[in-house]
Enzyme design. Structure first.
Site, mmCIF file in Angstrom:
data_model
loop_
_atom_site.group_PDB
_atom_site.id
_atom_site.type_symbol
_atom_site.label_atom_id
_atom_site.label_comp_id
_atom_site.label_asym_id
_atom_site.label_seq_id
_atom_site.Cartn_x
_atom_site.Cartn_y
_atom_site.Cartn_z
ATOM 1 N N CYS A 1 0.732 -1.158 0.059
ATOM 2 C CA CYS A 1 -0.027 0.071 0.158
ATOM 3 C C CYS A 1 0.876 1.383 0.048
ATOM 4 O O CYS A 1 2.083 1.351 0.189
ATOM 5 C CB CYS A 1 -1.009 0.050 1.324
ATOM 6 S SG CYS A 1 -1.792 -1.611 1.424
ATOM 7 N N LEU A 48 -3.382 -2.124 -2.223
ATOM 8 C CA LEU A 48 -3.035 -3.172 -2.740
ATOM 9 C C LEU A 48 -3.462 -4.433 -2.277
ATOM 10 O O LEU A 48 -2.818 -4.742 -1.306
ATOM 11 C CB LEU A 48 -1.674 -3.159 -3.243
ATOM 12 C CG LEU A 48 -1.352 -4.374 -4.317
ATOM 13 C CD1 LEU A 48 -2.082 -4.411 -5.569
ATOM 14 C CD2 LEU A 48 -0.128 -4.343 -4.423
ATOM 15 N N ALA A 49 -4.750 -4.888 -2.555
ATOM 16 C CA ALA A 49 -5.176 -5.974 -1.407
ATOM 17 C C ALA A 49 -4.498 -7.360 -1.610
ATOM 18 O O ALA A 49 -4.539 -7.910 -2.991
ATOM 19 C CB ALA A 49 -6.873 -6.055 -2.045
ATOM 20 N N ILE A 50 -3.887 -8.031 -0.804
ATOM 21 C CA ILE A 50 -3.022 -9.294 -0.664
ATOM 22 C C ILE A 50 -3.898 -10.255 -0.055
ATOM 23 O O ILE A 50 -4.031 -11.377 -0.220
ATOM 24 C CB ILE A 50 -1.892 -8.866 -0.461
ATOM 25 C CG1 ILE A 50 -1.101 -8.045 -1.146
ATOM 26 C CG2 ILE A 50 -0.948 -10.269 -0.495
ATOM 27 C CD1 ILE A 50 -0.809 -8.288 -2.772
ATOM 28 N N GLY A 61 2.406 -2.890 4.318
ATOM 29 C CA GLY A 61 3.010 -4.032 4.388
ATOM 30 C C GLY A 61 2.263 -5.055 4.529
ATOM 31 O O GLY A 61 1.177 -5.411 4.359
ATOM 32 N N GLU A 62 3.142 -6.145 5.066
ATOM 33 C CA GLU A 62 2.685 -7.517 5.265
ATOM 34 C C GLU A 62 3.258 -7.894 6.705
ATOM 35 O O GLU A 62 4.510 -7.925 6.742
ATOM 36 C CB GLU A 62 2.743 -8.461 4.298
ATOM 37 C CG GLU A 62 2.452 -8.097 2.806
ATOM 38 C CD GLU A 62 0.925 -8.063 2.773
ATOM 39 O OE1 GLU A 62 0.277 -8.633 3.568
ATOM 40 O OE2 GLU A 62 0.275 -7.569 1.739
ATOM 41 N N ASP A 122 -4.337 -8.946 8.532
ATOM 42 C CA ASP A 122 -3.134 -8.509 9.475
ATOM 43 C C ASP A 122 -3.211 -6.920 9.839
ATOM 44 O O ASP A 122 -2.611 -6.562 11.077
ATOM 45 C CB ASP A 122 -1.647 -8.600 8.821
ATOM 46 C CG ASP A 122 -1.573 -7.832 7.496
ATOM 47 O OD1 ASP A 122 -2.614 -7.259 6.975
ATOM 48 O OD2 ASP A 122 -0.307 -8.084 6.779
#
Length: 637
Positions: free
Chosen positions: A2, A51-53, A76-77, A100
């Protein structure tokens, strides 16, 4: 992945215009094409591009707790979010989403800053506390995700993933900082402790920053560091097993996604190791992609194909012509600050290729820094051992001989003794700082006009490397060099390159070889298990012997190579000549036009190779035009 941005008033809770926050996020739309959000409250505004993950249909941002106390915007992730979530649920927390983002938010409610060591991931985030009147900014351990911030004259603190997000705020003054220009010319990038726009700062990797209304902005606090001071014990076999365990865990944890996932595959050891581990745990063929070059000496696609065939991946290759310099303006826009690592061009192309089929791609970045894989590491180790055998006077004499030795750019590597002789005459820290650099201080001094020397005030790009190496928690010269690379080169060059080129095409790049557990373990390895026989990554290659072919494990390291020297003797010759006259560089008054013209003429005639310097100057020219409205580049836009 994102893009985030925000405004926080430090002095008083003045209203924040949502459109101002939205403008800061919209210029970062490439980082999050799947959605946007803006949240404001008295004295604060947070913005987000998504940005959908993970939890694709849920986890909207900015995310606010049900009582309205905490609000989060996050880039981030977090790879271990399910484990942290389970711990929080055991403590009584109830979740309403499956991603998350909410884990960070509720983790903050439970532990405050102590949530950070519990997170395994890449991230930059901001959390606002309405009760305490605070804003908390944090960045991941190794600096995979960026975060810029600045204080404004009206008492506001602004932040954004990319510099362009800050520049969208009308009250940020655009004044160039010439010390950052020296950093850029010396290192090839503007490092994390500098910015070419005066007053803008980057939150350092492994740091957090807290702002409290009514109080001056404090200093960033380091929450993570890597130590080379301790040595792991155990047999070679035990160390191999532990290394493979951390490698597998790094890859496995980064394969969690609710969207298509693949990998970059260059055919080198690092990306091949990632693909091998992915193939072990995947129940379907791994998506891989490579970039090839139409010049055989630069092309690695044959090696990538060997690995792809071995693991039966769905592999794609795209060839890039040696004259593929059409991305110059695209890259200048993506990086904002000048960035001279020419491998950004093929990196952008491989990200484009990957994005055609996947939204997430795993890369092999990080192993060279963690396991001493660069040739400069082995050279530095050998030079340090030689220094230890030479008395001070002998070293000084050798250095003086190096100064008089001819510079043989055209000769085979073994005949280019000048650099080695000069290095032996310097301290280990100074010599290594120069080996990492691009344009040495002596050449920069020739380039600068008299006014530039005054602006520098003694500042020198190399000094940060010298300081980092001397302060490193380390035992050995190799430790100190790797520590400085992890702190300076990795976030400033490698991770910036991957972040900007991947985000420019809406792709999330993940670095499993930078899992902090793997990096921390690598730092405990004896020097002989990192460099042996003049070659780096010794234990890593040994551990991978049963997983990768010898042809891959022991071939000469290539990396992305771009023929910039040839470009400036051909299609970019005119651009090189224009730099000295009528360009943004000329308008600054910082540079000596006659020196630039002479270097350009020598390069075109083949008397010297100044390709890297000319590339640096061209990218600097583009950046100054875009950021400050200088030169022909600004007029053309």
């Amino acid at each position: 992945m994102c893009g985030i941005a925000g405004i926080f008033h430090l002095s008083m809770a003045k209203p924040v215009d949502p459109q101002r926050v939205r403008a800061m996020t919209q210029v970062q739309a490439h980082r999050g094409p799947d959605g946007e959000g803006v949240w404001t409250a008295p004295g604060v505004g947070l913005g987000h591009r998504r940005l959908a993950i993970i939890d694709v249909a849920g986890s909207p941002q900015p995310m606010v707790t049900e009582d309205g106390r905490y609000a989060l915007t996050f880039n981030g992730e977090v790879y271990n979010f399910t484990e942290v979530r389970a711990e929080l649920e055991a403590l009584g927390h109830v979740f309403t989403t499956h991603g998350d983002t909410e884990v960070i938010l509720r983790g903050w409610r439970q532990w405050g800053p102590d949530v950070l060591p519990r997170l395994n991931g890449m991230f930059a985030f901001a959390i606002h506390d309405a009760v305490d009147g605070t804003l908390f900014l944090a960045r991941d351990r190794l600096g995979v995700k960026p975060l810029h911030y600045a204080e404004l004259a009206d008492g506001a603190l602004i932040f954004a993933s990319e510099l362009k997000g800050l520049l969208a705020h009308p009250m940020l003054r655009r004044t160039p900082d010439f010390t950052a220009v020296d950093d850029y010319l010396g290192l090839g990038y503007v490092p994390d402790d500098a910015c070419i726009v005066a007053g803008v700062k980057k939150l350092a990797a492994g740091h957090w920053l807290a702002a409290r209304r009514g109080m001056p902005l404090g200093r960033p606090v380091q929450w993570w560091d890597v130590s080379f001071a301790d040595r792991a014990r155990g047999s070679v076999a035990a160390r191999e097993a532990k290394l493979l365990h951390h490698l597998r865990e790094g890859v496995r944890s980064r394969m969690v996604a609710d969207v298509p996932l693949g990998a970059f595959l260059s055919g080198g050891v690092d990306s091949s190791a990632v693909v091998a581990m992915m193939a072990e745990v995947s129940d379907h063929a791994v998506e891989t992609c490579s970039i090839g070059f139409d010049e055989a000496s630069h092309d690695e696609t044959r090696f990538a194909r060997i690995v792809a065939d071995r693991f039966a991946t769905r592999h794609r290759t795209r060839m890039v012509a040696a004259g593929d310099f059409g991305l110059i303006d695209t890259l200048a826009a993506a990086f904002d600050e000048p960035f001279a690592d020419a491998s950004a061009l093929p990196t952008y192309r491989v990200c484009e290729l990957a994005r055609e089929r996947v939204t997430v791609a795993l890369s092999g970045d990080g192993a060279d820094e963690a396991f001493a894989g660069y040739r400069r590491h082995a050279f530095h180790l050998a030079e340090e051992r030689a220094r230890a055998l030479l008395p001070g006077r002998a070293r000084s004499a050798i250095g003086a001989l190096g100064d008089r030795f001819p510079k043989l750019d055209w000769a085979p590597q073994r005949l280019r003794a000048k650099t080695t002789l000069q290095a032996l005459g310097r301290s280990g820290e100074e010599a290594y700082a120069r080996s990492v650099g691009v344009t040495p201080p002596e050449l920069r001094a020739r380039l600068y006009a008299p006014e530039a020397a005054r602006l520098l005030g003694g500042h020198r790009a190399e000094d940060r490397y010298v300081a980092a190496m001397r302060a490193a928690p380390a035992r050995d010269a190799l430790d100190r060099a790797q520590y400085a690379d992890i702190k300076i080169w990795l976030p400033g060059d490698i991770l910036t390159k991957v972040d900007r080129t991947s985000m420019a095409v809406g792709l999330e790049a993940r670095e499993p070889l930078l899992d902090h557990r793997l990096v921390e373990y690598a730092a405990t390895l004896p020097v002989s298990m990192r460099v042996r026989g003049g070659s780096g990554k010794w234990l890593m290659k040994r551990a991978l012997a049963g997983h990768l072919p010898d042809e891959i494990l022991h071939r000469r390291k290539m990396g992305f190579v771009t023929p910039i020297g040839a470009w400036f003797r051909g299609p970019l010759a005119g651009a090189a000549e224009a730099i000295a006259h009528g360009s943004a560089l000329a308008e600054t008054g910082w540079f000596d036009a006659a020196t630039i013209a002479s270097l350009t003429a020598d390069h075109r005639a083949g008397r010297s190779d100044h390709g890297r310097l000319l590339w640096q100057l061209l990218m600097l020219d583009k950046s100054l035009g875009r950021l400050f409205g200088l030169g022909r580049a600004a007029v053309a836009e």
